[in-house]
Motif scaffolding. Sequence first.
Motif, mmCIF file in Angstrom:
data_model
loop_
_atom_site.group_PDB
_atom_site.id
_atom_site.type_symbol
_atom_site.label_atom_id
_atom_site.label_comp_id
_atom_site.label_asym_id
_atom_site.label_seq_id
_atom_site.Cartn_x
_atom_site.Cartn_y
_atom_site.Cartn_z
ATOM 1 N N CYS A 190 8.978 4.850 2.440
ATOM 2 C CA CYS A 190 8.120 4.872 3.615
ATOM 3 C C CYS A 190 7.542 6.272 3.691
ATOM 4 O O CYS A 190 8.086 7.132 4.357
ATOM 5 N N PRO A 191 6.489 6.533 2.911
ATOM 6 C CA PRO A 191 6.039 7.924 2.774
ATOM 7 C C PRO A 191 5.502 8.484 4.079
ATOM 8 O O PRO A 191 4.954 7.770 4.905
ATOM 9 N N TYR A 192 5.734 9.774 4.213
ATOM 10 C CA TYR A 192 5.228 10.481 5.384
ATOM 11 C C TYR A 192 3.967 11.206 4.968
ATOM 12 O O TYR A 192 3.910 11.735 3.881
ATOM 13 N N ARG A 194 2.951 8.525 7.925
ATOM 14 C CA ARG A 194 2.868 7.066 7.963
ATOM 15 C C ARG A 194 1.464 6.662 8.417
ATOM 16 O O ARG A 194 0.976 7.150 9.431
#
Lengths: 294, 988
Positions: A190-192, A194
């Motif tokens: 869940c890459p930042y 978002r």
Amino acid sequence: MKSVKVIVSFVLTLSLFSFPSSGFQSDELLLDDEEFGLEGSPRPRSPEPILTRSPPVTAPTRKRHSDLDSDSKIQFSLEHAFGDSDFSPAGTFSARLKTWSHGGQTLTKLRFSRNSFTDEDKEKFKNLLKSDDFYRIRIPSNVLNPPGRDFVISSVKARCLPREGLDEHFVIHMEGINVLAVNYGSPGSCPYPRNLKLPAKWSFNSHTVLKNSEQAPRAPVFTEEILGGENAEGEVVPPPERSFWAKYWMYLIPLGLIVMNAVTQAMNMPEEQATGQGQPGAVQRGPSPAARRR
Amino acid sequence: MAIRSFFVPFLLFALCFNSSLTPVLSLYEDQVGLMDWHQQYIGKVKQAVFSTQKTGRRRVIVSTEENVIASLDLRHGEIFWRHLLGSNDVIDGIDIGLGKYVITLSSGGSILRSWNLPDGQMVWESFLQGPKHSKSLLLVPTNLKIEKDNVIVVFSNGRLHAVSCIDGEVLWNKDFEAESFEVQQVIQPPGSDLIYVVGFAASSQFEMYQINARNGELLKHESETFSSGFFREVSLVSSETVAALDSTGSILLTISFQNGEISFQQTPISNLVEDSSGPAVIIPSSVPGIFAIKTNAITIFIRVIGKGKLEVVETTNHETAVSNALPISEGQQAFALVQHAGSEIHLAVKLAHDWDGNLLKESIKMDQQRGLVHKVFINNYIRTDRSHGFRVLIVMEDHSLLLLQQGAVVWSREDGLASIIDVTASELPVERDGVSVAKVEHNLFEWLKGHMLKLKGTLMLASPEDVAAIQSMRLKSSEKSKMTRDHNGFRKLLIVLTRAGKLFALHTGDGRIVWSHLLRSLHKSEACKSPIGLNMYQWQVPHHHALDENPSVLVISRCGPSSGAPGVLSFVDAYTGKELNSLSLVHAVVQVIPLPYTDSTEQRLHLLIDSDKHAHLYPKSSEALGIFKREFSNIYWYSVEELDGIIKGHALKCKCTGEVADEFCFDTRDLWSVVFPSESEKIIATVTRKSNEVVHTQAKVIADQDVMYKYISRNLLFVATVAPKGSGEIGSVTPEESWLVVYLIDTVTGRILHRVTHHGAQGPVHAVFSENWVVYHYFNLRAHRYEMSVIEIYDQSRADNKDVWKLVLGKHNLTSPISLFSRPEVITKSQSYFFTHSVKAIAVTSTAKGITSKQLLIGTIGDQVLALDKRFLDPRRSVNPTQAEKEEGIIPLTDSLPIIPQSYVTHALRVEGLRGILTVPAKLESTTLVFAHGVDLFFTQLAPSRTYDSLTEDFSYALLLLTIVALVAAIFVTWRLSERKELQDKWR
């Protein structure tokens, strides 16, 4: 001696349940590891977990325990909340409760059926996505008489879930019939930062994993070696003999220099004798090397 | 040729030089005290007994709240001997028997010990049992003998014992079975064979037992009922009279039991004092004929005249303390009275029967930072003019102990330092004109002399006197005790908060107290009855742009023992000890979270969580609020509810929705929870990483040129739980019933990253968390040994970044931000080893940049600190490491961890009652500062990988200079020689 126990280090990825494969023979009545998880296969280093889809697939279990072990079906519910709203039912876990002859109880064959989002829910979820808020879930901490002492709660930023559909991943940590914790999130990263992304279709793609505690590796015991007595002592390797050079280099270098010095002197001597025939004994030593070198 | 032959000695010389530079593993004998210091304390004195025999005159025996019994030198306050009893062996009473034995009663009256007065050796020990729990009283009558045996009378556990003073044998005992009997006093009238035991039964009945001291026979038992009940304490007025208060605290009772007849005399306090209000309490004392009560802030001294008649002799509203009576001559008893008046204390020694006359009256200027006088002990001596002289030992509010004699403080001991609650380190001021507090530079001649002495020492030419001079010079090295910052960062201030509510700043160079400050906010006041200091945080650490500000610390305290009591904040200047500000909060302080943000004056933002789960932001400034708002959604924390076995994760929600608008107050919400089943698991330890720890590299290169990436997260929590049955003492359960489960939990998402069960293991668990590893210590019931385990956690999601080309072309994910909401891909490695000692505390060394390898600092049961290389706790150890692994430094696997005697950092010393170990990085990367505290304090510098980046302290620069000069001279001489030679050759 050769039966020195080797601790096999083992791998644990979150989605993967593994168990120690050490050679230690515990006298404790251990639960059958194979029955614990859904993956079930004893491949501790497999890089990818076997995912269970909703409705989940459970690993085939073999009935191999005594008839005293009895099974019963139980159900417990999953509840969810959008942001700080109240919890409402969102799905049902069903599992077989296995009662072992020694009194322990474990869950196997976990299945999960998710209620689909109502329009209202979708609206709420969209709001969560917009405000980058938390989507929270909870399950009872005791599956036999819910909610037990308390609910176990888990939450994730709603923006982590949408992909094609809504991907979710449950890891339920069990201790007998108690749920210690549930870890909820997206199955991948869940890459930042978002980004806001609405799901293409509003259906859940659920993965569930049941986890139980592993046994710790034991401290190595080298008793055999001690019992081995003389034999063992005999095998104590004497400290490796260092080479002559390694031991005495600090003496050898100066010695070498002195020898070199002497050799040059000796070489100078005949020269001197050759040149200084006219005045024998006038100079005790040979001429300085500096002079010769010039 | 001359040049060449010169080469040889030079080379040899260089070799010697090199070898002298090689650092040493441990300490040489003459290096003790160079970088370390050790201070011995005893704690707050509970009771003091003066030895009256000739040889013991110079001594006072004290028992303290830290469970220490000690013999102190009355002339200088030094410790002759000292014993620290265990933490569950609380001392109830001490006395001196036969003039040469120190008698102690401890463990709730169940252990009676006798110690030899001169040297502190234990003579005997008796265990006294009894039917029920009760108050314990120790009485050593001076001339009560049973068959030539001096007798000690002990009332404990509902039983009266007479114990022989010689060998501790119980001569007789007598049970007091009556269910509700509460003993108050045991009295032995001098010169008689009777013992009176007086007490209350059923709260309204006064009971008196008369017992024959020779055989324990009950002679008489009388009881009398007083309808309105009694108020706890009684005060002994004479050997047959006690004073008590009724349960409302408004009526004074004098109870006499002369000849076994009990009679009450009631006197309402209002009859004695006009304006008395509120309930009174009796101040425990034992001055014949006089007792003291206290109502509100007024202390009233009352004399008993004749048959229960009372007379007020003095009322005072100053803070007062009274000593016990001291017999000075036949029929005369003296006592000391200490009163506060402004910055002075007035000491008066009076005779018991003559209130108005003073034997001694002195005023002594007292440091305000010592607070009030809590206890007074009086002792007399014969002056040179044969008159009576008195000296008193006083215990102050800050737990210090002072001896007063002839109107002056003869010596003082800062025994508050024996009970340290929290420690933090602070930098010293930068050296600038006028900043240096202590001018300690000396002139060139002394400098030269010192170096010449050192040179002599190095060349082994020094005489024994010179050696002594060198040693004292090294110990007194003025460099290390300067009050300014040094280049290596060795000089710092250690700021400690003690249980008495006093802050001390200790200099790391020599351990002296730079300043001390009794916190006003920790003073008893109307609003805050019993303040307790809790923690200390670095509030302001100025560097870069705010260098003009002094650093300050934040002290958090609480009004009362319950966690819901309102909190108090005080801000203290770290250089001067001045209290800059103090805030009495309306809310409680349950948790303090220092946030990783600072405002423009380098004040750190702190979030205080109260008992209603509201978060309060400090400092309350709009700038701080602005910074906080930016990071609002990135703030997470957790709380551990140990009793319920629940760990919860929290985040901020919105502004408080209370009736009072407070923009610094925020509502919170629960994000996750972990509920441990109460029937099988109980939390016994939680450990996180130090928030200021520096990690040098994320990658770890292993033997086969492979790379592993450490999983470094500030949000990891180590939790250890045990079976509830197994949470008792070691050995109370069988291995089958006991297990230990350890968890690594991510505190943002609540994910359990690792969970492992040790079957047959038991607490207590001590753990330390650093970088990507955690080491924990527990007991293995199956192996009957202590064990230590290590867990290392590695990140697999970055494991692909091994290709150099990927790194060169930037196709790696090493710089992408990490979100904990991603599913972590981690692997753990763990291993367990046996360890010989049980452990009191574990810490790990920390250095400025985190490059230096780590050592574990283990506080052993023997109150020493052992340094253990982390390489011994490496889960990659195997029985037969490959050559590549050996080169990497992997030690072959053994089943137990080695304890090398040289690796005790406390060398020959003991840090009695060790409680905590603090490590502070120095500026020099190789070095870490270690501070261990308990009843004693110990400080030293450690270099886990040796001092690879500096020369040692005692490096002789003079020798180096001399060598260079000698070399240059030799070059010139030989050059001249060769020139001449050449000339001669040419002339030949």
